[in-house]
Design a protein around this motif. Structure first.
Motif, PDB file in Angstrom:
ATOM      1  N   TYR A  78       0.870  -1.122   0.102  1.00  0.00           N
ATOM      2  CA  TYR A  78      -0.103   0.536   0.059  1.00  0.00           C
ATOM      3  C   TYR A  78       0.581   1.372   0.052  1.00  0.00           C
ATOM      4  CZ  TYR A  78      -3.815  -3.317   0.931  1.00  0.00           C
ATOM      5  OH  TYR A  78      -4.441  -4.194   0.866  1.00  0.00           O
ATOM      6  N   LEU A  79       1.408   1.883   1.221  1.00  0.00           N
ATOM      7  CA  LEU A  79       2.359   2.047   1.640  1.00  0.00           C
ATOM      8  C   LEU A  79       3.197   2.339   2.019  1.00  0.00           C
ATOM      9  CD1 LEU A  79      -0.291   4.812   3.701  1.00  0.00           C
ATOM     10  CD2 LEU A  79       0.055   4.907   0.672  1.00  0.00           C
ATOM     11  N   PRO A  80       4.677   2.311   0.654  1.00  0.00           N
ATOM     12  CA  PRO A  80       5.744   1.725   1.282  1.00  0.00           C
ATOM     13  C   PRO A  80       6.400   2.949   2.309  1.00  0.00           C
ATOM     14  CG  PRO A  80       5.622   2.534  -0.959  1.00  0.00           C
ATOM     15  CD  PRO A  80       4.456   2.868  -1.173  1.00  0.00           C
ATOM     16  N   ASP A  81       6.242   4.137   1.978  1.00  0.00           N
ATOM     17  CA  ASP A  81       6.942   5.389   2.559  1.00  0.00           C
ATOM     18  C   ASP A  81       6.277   5.417   3.843  1.00  0.00           C
ATOM     19  OD1 ASP A  81       9.427   5.541   0.783  1.00  0.00           O
ATOM     20  OD2 ASP A  81       7.438   6.613  -0.804  1.00  0.00           O
ATOM     21  N   ALA A  82       5.189   4.683   4.475  1.00  0.00           N
ATOM     22  CA  ALA A  82       4.581   5.698   5.667  1.00  0.00           C
ATOM     23  C   ALA A  82       5.863   4.953   6.377  1.00  0.00           C
ATOM     24  CB  ALA A  82       3.066   4.287   5.693  1.00  0.00           C
ATOM     25  N   ILE A  83       5.582   5.903   7.341  1.00  0.00           N
ATOM     26  CA  ILE A  83       6.092   6.131   8.971  1.00  0.00           C
ATOM     27  C   ILE A  83       5.811   5.994  10.290  1.00  0.00           C
ATOM     28  CG2 ILE A  83       7.378   7.670  10.085  1.00  0.00           C
ATOM     29  CD1 ILE A  83       8.027  10.093   7.470  1.00  0.00           C
ATOM     30  N   TYR A  84       5.641   5.235  10.744  1.00  0.00           N
ATOM     31  CA  TYR A  84       5.271   4.596  12.473  1.00  0.00           C
ATOM     32  C   TYR A  84       6.084   5.219  12.998  1.00  0.00           C
ATOM     33  CZ  TYR A  84       3.020   0.098  10.929  1.00  0.00           C
ATOM     34  OH  TYR A  84       2.241  -0.347   9.821  1.00  0.00           O
ATOM     35  N   GLU A  85       5.392   6.001  14.227  1.00  0.00           N
ATOM     36  CA  GLU A  85       6.309   6.688  15.318  1.00  0.00           C
ATOM     37  C   GLU A  85       5.265   6.113  16.301  1.00  0.00           C
ATOM     38  OE1 GLU A  85       7.328  10.957  15.840  1.00  0.00           O
ATOM     39  OE2 GLU A  85       8.022  10.357  13.425  1.00  0.00           O
ATOM     40  N   GLU A  86       5.568   5.319  17.304  1.00  0.00           N
ATOM     41  CA  GLU A  86       4.471   4.824  18.486  1.00  0.00           C
ATOM     42  C   GLU A  86       4.803   6.012  19.483  1.00  0.00           C
ATOM     43  OE1 GLU A  86       4.362   0.823  21.424  1.00  0.00           O
ATOM     44  OE2 GLU A  86       6.480   1.734  20.205  1.00  0.00           O
ATOM     45  N   GLU A  87       6.086   6.710  18.941  1.00  0.00           N
ATOM     46  CA  GLU A  87       5.367   8.203  20.661  1.00  0.00           C
ATOM     47  C   GLU A  87       5.028   9.239  19.507  1.00  0.00           C
ATOM     48  OE1 GLU A  87       8.853   7.921  23.199  1.00  0.00           O
ATOM     49  OE2 GLU A  87       7.579   5.616  24.271  1.00  0.00           O
ATOM     50  N   TYR A  88       4.779   9.915  19.950  1.00  0.00           N
ATOM     51  CA  TYR A  88       4.002  11.074  18.306  1.00  0.00           C
ATOM     52  C   TYR A  88       3.785  12.098  19.655  1.00  0.00           C
ATOM     53  CZ  TYR A  88       3.566  13.929  14.521  1.00  0.00           C
ATOM     54  OH  TYR A  88       3.209  15.357  13.666  1.00  0.00           O
ATOM     55  N   TYR A  89       4.563  13.316  19.392  1.00  0.00           N
ATOM     56  CA  TYR A  89       3.668  14.324  20.536  1.00  0.00           C
ATOM     57  C   TYR A  89       3.233  15.326  18.930  1.00  0.00           C
ATOM     58  CZ  TYR A  89       6.546  12.394  23.975  1.00  0.00           C
ATOM     59  OH  TYR A  89       6.802  11.217  24.885  1.00  0.00           O
ATOM     60  N   LEU A  90       1.887  15.713  19.837  1.00  0.00           N
ATOM     61  CA  LEU A  90       0.841  17.151  18.970  1.00  0.00           C
ATOM     62  C   LEU A  90       1.126  18.215  19.303  1.00  0.00           C
ATOM     63  CD1 LEU A  90      -1.871  14.852  19.026  1.00  0.00           C
ATOM     64  CD2 LEU A  90      -0.694  15.326  17.375  1.00  0.00           C
ATOM     65  N   GLU A  91       1.682  18.882  18.393  1.00  0.00           N
ATOM     66  CA  GLU A  91       1.602  20.048  18.634  1.00  0.00           C
ATOM     67  C   GLU A  91       1.880  20.898  20.834  1.00  0.00           C
ATOM     68  OE1 GLU A  91       0.478  23.264  15.902  1.00  0.00           O
ATOM     69  OE2 GLU A  91       1.994  22.715  14.693  1.00  0.00           O
ATOM     70  N   ASN A  92       0.093  20.073  20.614  1.00  0.00           N
ATOM     71  CA  ASN A  92      -0.764  20.893  22.169  1.00  0.00           C
ATOM     72  C   ASN A  92       0.229  20.101  23.670  1.00  0.00           C
ATOM     73  OD1 ASN A  92      -1.376  18.075  22.000  1.00  0.00           O
ATOM     74  ND2 ASN A  92      -3.449  18.581  22.153  1.00  0.00           N
ATOM     75  N   GLY A  93       1.264  18.721  22.903  1.00  0.00           N
ATOM     76  CA  GLY A  93       1.974  18.520  23.912  1.00  0.00           C
ATOM     77  C   GLY A  93       1.582  16.813  23.936  1.00  0.00           C
ATOM     78  N   LYS A  94      -0.034  16.446  23.287  1.00  0.00           N
ATOM     79  CA  LYS A  94      -0.197  15.291  23.940  1.00  0.00           C
ATOM     80  C   LYS A  94       0.599  14.314  23.024  1.00  0.00           C
ATOM     81  CE  LYS A  94      -4.640  12.812  23.334  1.00  0.00           C
ATOM     82  NZ  LYS A  94      -6.249  13.111  22.935  1.00  0.00           N
TER      83      LYS A  94
END
Length: 143
Positions: A78-94
């Motif tokens: 499907y998407l060979p360049d998809a990036i997995y990030e288990e810990e991703y921080y939104l702009e609000n810090g969540k």
């Protein structure tokens, strides 16, 4: 430089135009899996699509493990360049978990000359992302 109101109107115009150019019922929040949603992102610097996991930590870990197990399939079919990030921080810090695909070219929602490329990127890749999800949602959903 754009005023807040001009920026708001441009954003509104982009999303209205996208909906008219590519009329389709997107899954987005309607995945039927708690805390799991698809999102389009487009601002003054970049564009991307994502699958976000925002549930409580236990459910997030459980669902993330299933998505990790399907990583090879997502990348191969499907998407060979998809990036997995288990810990991703939104702009609000969540903290969330996110699988995303950025558009590599420089784009801005304030530049109408980049809109067509973004719309086509969104349409082609979100369809692939949703197709992957529809094919494997029973695995992702299993508790």
């Amino acid at each position: 430089m754009f005023s807040k109101e001009e920026s708001r109107l441009l954003r509104q115009e982009f999303w209205t135009s996208f909906g008219k150019s590519f009329p389709r019922k997107w899954l987005l929040y309607n995945t039927k899996i708690k805390g799991l949603s698809f999102k389009f992102h487009f601002n003054t610097k970049k564009a991307s699509i994502s699958l976000d996991l925002e549930d409580d930590l236990e459910n997030r870990i459980n669902c993330w493990e299933k998505l990790e197990a399907l990583k090879n399939i997502l990348h191969t079919d499907y998407l060979p360049d998809a990036i997995y990030e288990e810990e991703y921080y939104l702009e609000n810090g969540k903290e969330i978990s996110r699988i995303y695909l950025p558009l590599e070219q420089k784009v801005s929602i304030h530049n109408k000359n980049t809109w067509r490329d973004v719309m086509e990127f969104f349409n082609v890749n979100m369809i692939l992302f949703e197709t992957f999800f529809e094919e494997y949602k029973d695995i992702i959903k299993a508790s």
